[in-house]
Design a protein around this motif. Structure first.
Motif, PDB file in Angstrom:
ATOM      1  N   UNK A  43      40.378  16.475  44.273  1.00 11.14           N
ATOM      2  CA  UNK A  43      41.644  16.818  44.928  1.00 11.14           C
ATOM      3  C   UNK A  43      41.554  18.236  45.486  1.00 11.14           C
ATOM      4  N   UNK A  44      41.683  18.357  46.812  1.00  9.35           N
ATOM      5  CA  UNK A  44      41.829  19.670  47.453  1.00  9.35           C
ATOM      6  C   UNK A  44      43.252  19.761  47.971  1.00  9.35           C
ATOM      7  N   UNK A  45      44.036  20.695  47.455  1.00 12.47           N
ATOM      8  CA  UNK A  45      45.429  20.843  47.878  1.00 12.47           C
ATOM      9  C   UNK A  45      45.545  21.952  48.913  1.00 12.47           C
ATOM     10  N   UNK A  46      46.271  21.685  49.968  1.00 15.36           N
ATOM     11  CA  UNK A  46      46.532  22.627  51.071  1.00 15.36           C
ATOM     12  C   UNK A  46      45.289  22.909  51.908  1.00 15.36           C
ATOM     13  N   UNK A  47      44.121  22.836  51.309  1.00 14.14           N
ATOM     14  CA  UNK A  47      42.846  22.743  52.016  1.00 14.14           C
ATOM     15  C   UNK A  47      42.332  24.036  52.647  1.00 14.14           C
ATOM     16  N   UNK A  54      43.764  26.053  47.982  1.00 15.26           N
ATOM     17  CA  UNK A  54      43.323  26.697  49.219  1.00 15.26           C
ATOM     18  C   UNK A  54      42.585  28.008  48.950  1.00 15.26           C
ATOM     19  N   UNK A  55      41.625  28.289  49.801  1.00 14.90           N
ATOM     20  CA  UNK A  55      40.915  29.572  49.742  1.00 14.90           C
ATOM     21  C   UNK A  55      39.845  29.673  48.676  1.00 14.90           C
ATOM     22  N   UNK A  56      39.559  28.617  47.954  1.00 14.32           N
ATOM     23  CA  UNK A  56      38.550  28.664  46.888  1.00 14.32           C
ATOM     24  C   UNK A  56      37.150  28.658  47.494  1.00 14.32           C
ATOM     25  N   UNK A  57      36.271  29.488  46.932  1.00 21.64           N
ATOM     26  CA  UNK A  57      34.866  29.526  47.341  1.00 21.64           C
ATOM     27  C   UNK A  57      33.973  29.191  46.158  1.00 21.64           C
ATOM     28  N   UNK A  58      33.109  28.191  46.337  1.00 16.44           N
ATOM     29  CA  UNK A  58      32.035  27.904  45.397  1.00 16.44           C
ATOM     30  C   UNK A  58      30.749  28.283  46.116  1.00 16.44           C
ATOM     31  N   UNK A  59      30.316  29.526  45.902  1.00 15.65           N
ATOM     32  CA  UNK A  59      29.270  30.091  46.736  1.00 15.65           C
ATOM     33  C   UNK A  59      28.059  30.590  45.976  1.00 15.65           C
ATOM     34  N   UNK A  60      27.201  31.295  46.696  1.00 17.22           N
ATOM     35  CA  UNK A  60      25.965  31.836  46.148  1.00 17.22           C
ATOM     36  C   UNK A  60      26.120  33.334  45.877  1.00 17.22           C
TER      37      UNK A  60
END
Length: 263
Positions: A163-167, A186-192
């Protein structure tokens, strides 16, 4: 400089023999047709699958200039994967309906939720990514990115009922792993943690275990970072190390309120 000299200069610097933007345009049309074939009740499945096969063969001609084996052979396996992809996407839609009190119907989720659309195109692209089909999976997810503001690399591994809310503003990197029943805002980063070409074959992005909720603008970085099951990551948190299961991580900014006394 006369016009012919300008033309000659442009041709001199136009160096990529396989850079055909017709591929990008055809991928976008293929993606739309595929999405409608799976979900739109008025779009015939039988007839469209034949059209999609033909479209896919054209994509293979444009995208597979370095492949020894014809990429068109991928179609049969891809076609066989579609029922499972659709089953997973229906679970995603149901998760959104179950989690979001603002959703009025499941039809609203399919047609109006940018997070669902981004997940749908990711799942459809991921099947091509897994078999090494060149460029097209990335063009598919970048098309979804342009429409939704959600950037999911087709190489990411995402489990059931996502589930991604607001995206808008969500970024999920190539080697990220997301398990089942995860909610992201919204605004979430799963990064390096680091960006370097020699890290291409390493796991650079985090793992998110089952039943995790990640609130708005949280940033989680690093291939060794694991967010344990049933954890909550609060908004604006910056996480670069693993979190045990059943944890709550939160950011505590200092907020001051001044109220005028002479009003």
């Amino acid at each position: 400089m006369d016009q012919q000299a300008i033309i000659d200069k442009i041709k001199q610097h136009k160096k990529q023999p396989n850079l055909r933007f017709a591929l990008k345009e055809r991928v976008e049309a293929f993606t739309n047709k595929l999405f409608y074939t799976l979900f739109d009740i008025d779009t015939p499945v039988e007839g469209n699958l034949d059209i999609l096969k033909s479209d896919f063969e054209e994509l293979a001609k444009l995208a597979c200039w370095e492949c020894e084996n014809p990429c068109s052979k991928v179609w049969k396996g891809y076609l066989e994967s579609l029922p499972n992809v659709l089953e997973s996407l229906n679970l995603d839609a149901e998760a959104i309906v179950d989690c979001d009190p603002a959703s009025l119907s499941i039809e609203e989720v399919y047609m109006a939720y940018p997070g669902f659309y981004a997940i749908a195109i990711y799942r459809l692209a991921h099947e091509l990514y897994k078999v090494g089909f060149p460029l097209v999976p990335r063009l598919m997810t970048e098309y979804a990115h342009s429409k939704t503001g959600v950037d999911i690399n087709p190489g990411a591994k995402i489990g059931k009922s996502f589930f991604i809310d607001h995206a808008t503003g969500v970024v999920i990197g190539e080697s990220a792993e997301i398990k089942d029943h995860v909610k992201v805002y919204q605004g979430v980063t799963l990064g390096a943690l680091y960006v370097a070409k020699d890290l291409k074959e390493t796991k650079r992005h985090p793992t998110i275990e089952n039943n995790v909720t990640i609130y708005a603008n949280a940033t989680i970085l690093g291939g060794e970072t694991v967010i344990g099951a049933n954890s909550i990551i609060g908004g604006n948190a910056w996480v670069t190390e693993s979190v045990p299961p059943n944890s709550t991580v939160f950011h505590t900014p200092e907020i001051k309120i001044k109220t005028a006394t002479n009003v």
